[in-house]
Design an enzyme around this catalytic site. Sequence first.
Site, PDB file in Angstrom:
ATOM      1  N   HIS A   1      -8.629   1.205  -4.043  1.00 49.33           N
ATOM      2  CA  HIS A   1      -9.462   0.831  -2.679  1.00 49.33           C
ATOM      3  C   HIS A   1      -9.947   2.363  -2.540  1.00 49.33           C
ATOM      4  O   HIS A   1      -9.738   3.199  -1.830  1.00 49.33           O
ATOM      5  CB  HIS A   1      -8.577   0.656  -1.665  1.00 49.33           C
ATOM      6  CG  HIS A   1      -9.314   0.339  -0.342  1.00 49.33           C
ATOM      7  ND1 HIS A   1      -8.788   0.124   1.015  1.00 49.33           N
ATOM      8  CD2 HIS A   1     -10.664   0.421   0.074  1.00 49.33           C
ATOM      9  CE1 HIS A   1      -9.689   0.000   1.734  1.00 49.33           C
ATOM     10  NE2 HIS A   1     -10.865   0.114   1.482  1.00 49.33           N
TER      11      HIS A   1
ATOM     12  N   SER B   1       2.765  -0.306   6.310  1.00 45.22           N
ATOM     13  CA  SER B   1       3.907  -0.204   6.950  1.00 45.22           C
ATOM     14  C   SER B   1       4.916  -1.341   7.226  1.00 45.22           C
ATOM     15  O   SER B   1       6.119  -1.009   7.500  1.00 45.22           O
ATOM     16  CB  SER B   1       3.681   0.470   8.247  1.00 45.22           C
ATOM     17  OG  SER B   1       2.275  -0.400   8.536  1.00 45.22           O
TER      18      SER B   1
ATOM     19  N   ASP C   1      -4.671   3.529  -1.920  1.00 38.30           N
ATOM     20  CA  ASP C   1      -5.749   3.858  -1.036  1.00 38.30           C
ATOM     21  C   ASP C   1      -6.120   5.388  -1.246  1.00 38.30           C
ATOM     22  O   ASP C   1      -5.573   6.336  -1.110  1.00 38.30           O
ATOM     23  CB  ASP C   1      -5.385   3.844   0.366  1.00 38.30           C
ATOM     24  CG  ASP C   1      -5.159   2.304   0.708  1.00 38.30           C
ATOM     25  OD1 ASP C   1      -6.148   1.560   0.953  1.00 38.30           O
ATOM     26  OD2 ASP C   1      -4.080   2.065   1.428  1.00 38.30           O
TER      27      ASP C   1
ATOM     28  N   MET D   1      -8.782   8.237   0.004  1.00 35.58           N
ATOM     29  CA  MET D   1      -9.602   8.765   1.024  1.00 35.58           C
ATOM     30  C   MET D   1     -10.124  10.125   0.882  1.00 35.58           C
ATOM     31  O   MET D   1      -9.396  10.911   0.210  1.00 35.58           O
ATOM     32  CB  MET D   1      -8.832   8.877   2.179  1.00 35.58           C
ATOM     33  CG  MET D   1      -8.008   7.165   2.401  1.00 35.58           C
ATOM     34  SD  MET D   1      -7.003   7.353   3.833  1.00 35.58           S
ATOM     35  CE  MET D   1      -6.442   5.597   4.049  1.00 35.58           C
TER      36      MET D   1
ATOM     37  N   ASP E   1      -6.728  -6.616   4.496  1.00 39.72           N
ATOM     38  CA  ASP E   1      -6.041  -4.997   4.237  1.00 39.72           C
ATOM     39  C   ASP E   1      -6.199  -4.639   5.971  1.00 39.72           C
ATOM     40  O   ASP E   1      -6.981  -4.321   6.234  1.00 39.72           O
ATOM     41  CB  ASP E   1      -6.854  -4.271   3.311  1.00 39.72           C
ATOM     42  CG  ASP E   1      -6.285  -2.867   3.327  1.00 39.72           C
ATOM     43  OD1 ASP E   1      -5.327  -2.587   3.821  1.00 39.72           O
ATOM     44  OD2 ASP E   1      -6.945  -2.004   2.677  1.00 39.72           O
ATOM     45  N   GLY E   2      -4.811  -4.262   6.200  1.00 34.33           N
ATOM     46  CA  GLY E   2      -4.830  -3.575   7.506  1.00 34.33           C
ATOM     47  C   GLY E   2      -4.025  -4.381   8.588  1.00 34.33           C
ATOM     48  O   GLY E   2      -4.273  -5.584   8.868  1.00 34.33           O
TER      49      GLY E   2
ATOM     50  N   MET F   1     -11.557  -5.860   5.677  1.00 38.90           N
ATOM     51  CA  MET F   1     -10.680  -4.987   6.651  1.00 38.90           C
ATOM     52  C   MET F   1     -10.082  -5.604   7.945  1.00 38.90           C
ATOM     53  O   MET F   1     -11.123  -5.749   8.876  1.00 38.90           O
ATOM     54  CB  MET F   1     -11.182  -3.672   6.866  1.00 38.90           C
ATOM     55  CG  MET F   1     -11.735  -2.796   5.340  1.00 38.90           C
ATOM     56  SD  MET F   1     -10.058  -2.353   4.433  1.00 38.90           S
ATOM     57  CE  MET F   1      -9.108  -1.334   5.759  1.00 38.90           C
TER      58      MET F   1
ATOM     59  N   SER G   1       0.857  -1.013   0.071  1.00 41.83           N
ATOM     60  CA  SER G   1       0.063   0.085  -0.004  1.00 41.83           C
ATOM     61  C   SER G   1       0.928   1.171  -0.251  1.00 41.83           C
ATOM     62  O   SER G   1       1.617   1.580   0.848  1.00 41.83           O
ATOM     63  CB  SER G   1      -0.809  -0.198   1.280  1.00 41.83           C
ATOM     64  OG  SER G   1      -1.373   1.259   1.478  1.00 41.83           O
TER      65      SER G   1
ATOM     66  N   MET H   1     -12.436   4.860  -0.475  1.00 42.54           N
ATOM     67  CA  MET H   1     -12.994   5.057   0.631  1.00 42.54           C
ATOM     68  C   MET H   1     -13.481   6.442   0.441  1.00 42.54           C
ATOM     69  O   MET H   1     -12.975   7.357   1.117  1.00 42.54           O
ATOM     70  CB  MET H   1     -11.821   5.097   1.885  1.00 42.54           C
ATOM     71  CG  MET H   1     -11.501   3.487   2.266  1.00 42.54           C
ATOM     72  SD  MET H   1      -9.864   3.486   2.971  1.00 42.54           S
ATOM     73  CE  MET H   1      -8.521   3.511   1.493  1.00 42.54           C
TER      74      MET H   1
ATOM     75  N   HIS I   1      -1.220  -1.204  -4.163  1.00 48.82           N
ATOM     76  CA  HIS I   1      -2.342  -1.276  -3.692  1.00 48.82           C
ATOM     77  C   HIS I   1      -2.566   0.549  -3.387  1.00 48.82           C
ATOM     78  O   HIS I   1      -1.533   1.120  -3.050  1.00 48.82           O
ATOM     79  CB  HIS I   1      -2.714  -1.653  -2.260  1.00 48.82           C
ATOM     80  CG  HIS I   1      -4.155  -1.612  -1.485  1.00 48.82           C
ATOM     81  ND1 HIS I   1      -5.012  -2.284  -1.716  1.00 48.82           N
ATOM     82  CD2 HIS I   1      -4.264  -0.703  -0.305  1.00 48.82           C
ATOM     83  CE1 HIS I   1      -6.039  -2.041  -1.087  1.00 48.82           C
ATOM     84  NE2 HIS I   1      -5.583  -0.981  -0.237  1.00 48.82           N
TER      85      HIS I   1
HETATM   86  C1  DX5 Z   1      -6.386   1.546   5.490  1.00 47.26           C
HETATM   87  C2  DX5 Z   1      -6.045   1.187   4.346  1.00 47.26           C
HETATM   88  C3  DX5 Z   1      -4.802   0.195   4.377  1.00 47.26           C
HETATM   89  C4  DX5 Z   1      -3.658   0.637   4.901  1.00 47.26           C
HETATM   90  C5  DX5 Z   1      -2.847  -0.569   5.282  1.00 47.26           C
HETATM   91  O1  DX5 Z   1      -7.589   2.535   5.587  1.00 47.26           O
HETATM   92  O2  DX5 Z   1      -7.015   0.770   3.602  1.00 47.26           O
HETATM   93  O3  DX5 Z   1      -4.573  -0.329   3.007  1.00 47.26           O
HETATM   94  O4  DX5 Z   1      -3.036   1.517   3.973  1.00 47.26           O
HETATM   95  O5  DX5 Z   1      -1.797  -0.046   6.117  1.00 47.26           O
HETATM   96  P1  DX5 Z   1      -0.896  -1.008   6.949  1.00 47.26           P
HETATM   97  O6  DX5 Z   1      -0.623  -2.125   6.196  1.00 47.26           O
HETATM   98  O7  DX5 Z   1       0.242  -0.098   7.514  1.00 47.26           O
HETATM   99  O8  DX5 Z   1      -1.841  -1.389   7.977  1.00 47.26           O
HETATM  100 ZN    ZN Z   2      -6.686  -0.213   1.414  1.00 51.04          ZN
END
Ligand code: DX5
Ligand code: ZN
Length: 224
Positions: A67, A199, A35, A37, A176-177, A138, A8, A69, A33
Amino acid sequence: MKYLIAPSILAADFSCLGTEVKQVLDAGADVIHFDVMDNHYVPNLSFGPVVLESLKRRFPDVPFDVHLMVKPVEGMIDAFLAGGASYISIHPESTEHPHAALSRIRNGGAKAGIVVNPGTSLDVVLPMLEEADLLLIMSVNPGFGGQKFISSSIEKVRTAKIVLQELEHEVRLEIDGGVTVENIGALAAAGADMFVAGSSIFGKEDYCQAIADMRAELASTSGA
Ligand code: DX5
Ligand code: ZN
């Protein structure tokens, strides 16, 4: 189904995003990936379609896993289809018509994903699976990288896998997460086949080693 590792880029260094993407690809990432937001559906703001367009120009053959959001979601589906996304996932809470939104993604030529939040029951998405190519569980609440893995997600993956096996079409099971080298094996054993990691890859010095360690865990888990 082949295991896919999806770094990600939310956890990447944005001051050199192209280099970061190149480095995780060289390190063996299968998909990127992405993200998105909006500070409305989730309390954070990230990046939009122009960033995908730039990355696609530089990495035209790389699949991007978008993804979403965001709320409303329909306009962003169209923008990311135009931007060249390979997968687009949506949250059922982000639209009045999630089933139609999935069709919109498929009709636009991408794989359609439906997302289940930690506080959402799998039952919510059952009527949508016929329109889905991907089920994303998630394992943190959406909005931020670097959160702690919610361990009950493993059981949710196990239950989801049983549901997916009953379907007539193939649906990927993405997690994911908070995915790390410590929990990726258990997630694969429960049935996940696509692993988002922010991370736990970008937070390491050596991306090659981070991905190799995850692959070693996957290889010792089962034979997908
Ligand atoms: C959270 C995201 C994830 C996030 C994952 O809303 O959808 O994709 O970036 O990050 P890590 O692997 O650090 O939890
Ligand atoms: Zn994500």
